[in-house]
Every structure is written in structure tokens, then in C-alpha cells.
Design an enzyme around this catalytic site. Structure first.
Site: not given
Length: 338
Positions: A17-18, A20, A103, A117, A164, A192
Site C-alpha cells: 500500500a505504500a 506507487q 526468474r 498471505q 494488457d 501476464h
């Protein structure tokens, strides 16, 4: 009594949330552009401990916008506080790829984040929570998240390919010198990533008040099969090269589009692109998080069925599926090697 106070507030968690993207996103949510001008919101803003000072500044700004729909903004570095009773979960944060990072390293770092999470989401969020994963690699992060949140229905998980989709519409609109809203039913298939397949075989464009197939309007198969596809596939990298930062404004807009359609439904005979957990449609591996053409009615997502796919398109879809299967297998390996 104003209409904004007649509805119960919904709780929305934004991770990272901080960052950009969140900075561009928060105002649109607080302003009612996503869930409705009469829908109060309480924001749960999650970020890592070192970002708590920055997040405090974001909360000050939310207060200073003085928007009537905002009934609270909770900055936190605690997953329990962040996911408690949320109706909507926007996973914007992820470990970004740093220079010299393989990757595999990126996947390993993100697996840890999304495992943690996902477990918290499973434990603390409402079972009806609508989940959107934005942080890259978005499809695979969504796969891991869903895996660790088994009590939440599979159809409640999605990842963002709307950016996209919007990019594809914009390229067609620019080429034909029409407004992007005149372009309908483009599809983003798959991951994506740079293997995604932007498909306009079923798309139409409104030219002079008449819907015309995009292929007939553009009359340049070579452009549609080459430059158009590679421009959409590589657009994120092109923005980074130009701006020295990744897409934030356009990503935030795409998140809003994705959630607004999920909340309110898609228009009749129109579809959007969303990464969802595959049910095997179009011969895609079941369980893979794959971008499909999607219609939404009464909050329920369904994959558009029966679209014609020629051999060339099938090859493009296979390519992006292959990459996703490899990514998923690497991620699963990383979870078991902890």
C-alpha cells in the site's frame, strides 16, 4: 441522511500500500469510482515494517482528501489486521525483479510472501472475499495464494490481465483513429508476461456507427499477427524504459476496471480479460491460473465458451500455457523446499 451512509462499509485490503500503484489506486477507490458512489469503504493498508512511515503519510493524504465514503484507513504491517473480515483483497505488493535476479529467485521470494498471505487470507478474511492478484508473476502468485487459502471458493481468485486488455484496445483504436470504447471483445489469453496472446479474432470495432470485425477494419493481417502482438506483449517493458518506473497510473486504472466489472457485471454480449483458475476450458490445464475471455453477471464469473480458435491461435495459446505450467511447477517446488 446522505445516500453514502445507508450502506454498510465494505473492507478492502491493499497490499504493497505504500507503493506507487497503490498511490494511484487509492483515490479512485475512495472516490467511489470502483464500488459505487453510495458505497462507504474502510481501507486496510498493508506493507512491510520499514514502509510504515510512508504509509502514515498516505493515511494523512487520505484524510486530507476529505472524501465522504471513507470510513477508515488502517495502516498495518500485521497480516491478521490487514485481512480481518475483508470483502475485497487487492494483492498489489510483490517482490519486484531486481537487476541480475533470475526468474527462479523471483519466484522463490514471491512464494514465501504469497504462502504467508494466503494462509492469513484463509484464516481471517470473509469466505466471500473477492481476490485480485496484481504483483508479478501475477498468475503464479495467484496460484500459490489460492493453494494456501483452500477454504475460499476457487472462483473468488483472479489475477490482473486487464492492463494488457486495455493496451490491446488502445493499439487497435490508435491504428483506426477511433475511441478505445469503440473496440470490443479483444482477448488476452494466458500469462501476464511476454508470452501472453492478445487475440482480436473475435473483436469488433464501431466505425461510423457500425460494428465491424477488427480484421476487416484493419485489413492488415501482417500487422495484427506481428507488430500489434509484440507491442502489447512488451508494453510494460517499454514503459519502464521510458519512465524509468513501471506502469502505475495505467495499472491502477486496470485494477479499477477489473473490480468494477466484477462488482457490477459486464455489458451484454461483451467480455473482458481476467486471469482465473482454469476449469479445463479451451483445453487449458485444470487449476492453472490462466487469462480467459470473461463475462460477469450478479458477481459470478464465467468463461466465454465456443469461440473459434484457428491453428495459429491455438499455437499461441499453447506457448503461453507451457510457460505457465513451468512457472507453476517451479513455484510448487519452491514451496516444498522451504
Amino acid at each position: 441522511m446522505s445516500s453514502s451512509s445507508t450502506k454498510e462499509p465494505i473492507r478492502i485490503v491493499i497490499t504493497g500500500a505504500a507503493g506507487q500503484i497503490a498511490y494511484s489506486l487509492i483515490h479512485q477507490i475512495c472516490n467511489g469510482d470502483v464500488f459505487g458512489k453510495d458505497q462507504p469503504v474502510i481501507l486496510h493498508l498493508l506493507d512491510i515494517t520499514p514502509m510504515m512511515g510512508v504509509l502514515q503519510g498516505v493515511v494523512m493524504e487520505i484524510e486530507d482528501t476529505s472524501l465522504p465514503l471513507v470510513k477508515g484507513a488502517i495502516p498495518t504491517d500485521s497480516e491478521e489486521t490487514a485481512f480481518k473480515d475483508v470483502d475485497v483483497a487487492l494483492f498489489v505488493g510483490a517482490m519486484p525483479r531486481k537487476e541480475g535476479m533470475e526468474r527462479k529467485d523471483l519466484l522463490n521470494a514471491n512464494v514465501k510472501i504469497f504462502k504467508s498471505q494466503g494462509t492469513a487470507l484463509d484464516k481471517f478474511a470473509k469466505k466471500s472475499v473477492k481476490v485480485l492478484v496484481v504483483g508479478n508473476p501475477a498468475n503464479t502468485n495467484c496460484y500459490i495464494l489460492a493453494h494456501y487459502a483452500p477454504s475460499i471458493p476457487r472462483e473468488n481468485f483472479s489475477c490482473l490481465t486487464r492492463l494488457d486488455h486495455n493496451r490491446a484496445k488502445a493499439q487497435i483504436a490508435n491504428r483506426l483513429k477511433v475511441s478505445p470504447e469503440n473496440v470490443k471483445n479483444v482477448i488476452i489469453w494466458g500469462n501476464h508476461s511476454s508470452t501472453q496472446f492478445p487475440d482480436v479474432r473475435s473483436a469488433t470495432v464501431n466505425v461510423n456507427g457500425k460494428d465491424t470485425p477488427v480484421y476487416d477494419a484493419i485489413k492488415d493481417d501482417n500487422w495484427l499477427k506481428n507488430d500489434f502482438i509484440s507491442t502489447v506483449q512488451k508494453r510494460g517493458a517499454a514503459v519502464i524504459a521510458a519512465r524509468k518506473l513501471s506502469s502505475a497510473m495505467s495499472a491502477a486504472k486496470a485494477i479499477c476496471d477489473h473490480m468494477r466489472d466484477w462488482w457490477n457485471g459486464t455489458k451484454d454480449n461483451e467480455w473482458v480479460s481476467m486471469g482465473v483458475i482454469s476449469d479445463g476450458s479451451y483445453d487449458i490445464e485444470k487449476g492453472l491460473v490462466f487469462s480467459y475471455p470473461i463475462q460477469i453477471k450478479d458477481g459470478k464469473i464465467s468463461i466465454v465458451q465456443g469461440l473459434k480458435i484457428d491453428d495459429w491461435s491455438r499455437e499461441m495459446i499453447e506457448k503461453t500455457q507451457k510457460e505457465l505450467v513451468e512457472e507453476k511447477n517451479d513455484a510448487v517446488k519452491a514451496t516444498t523446499s522451504d
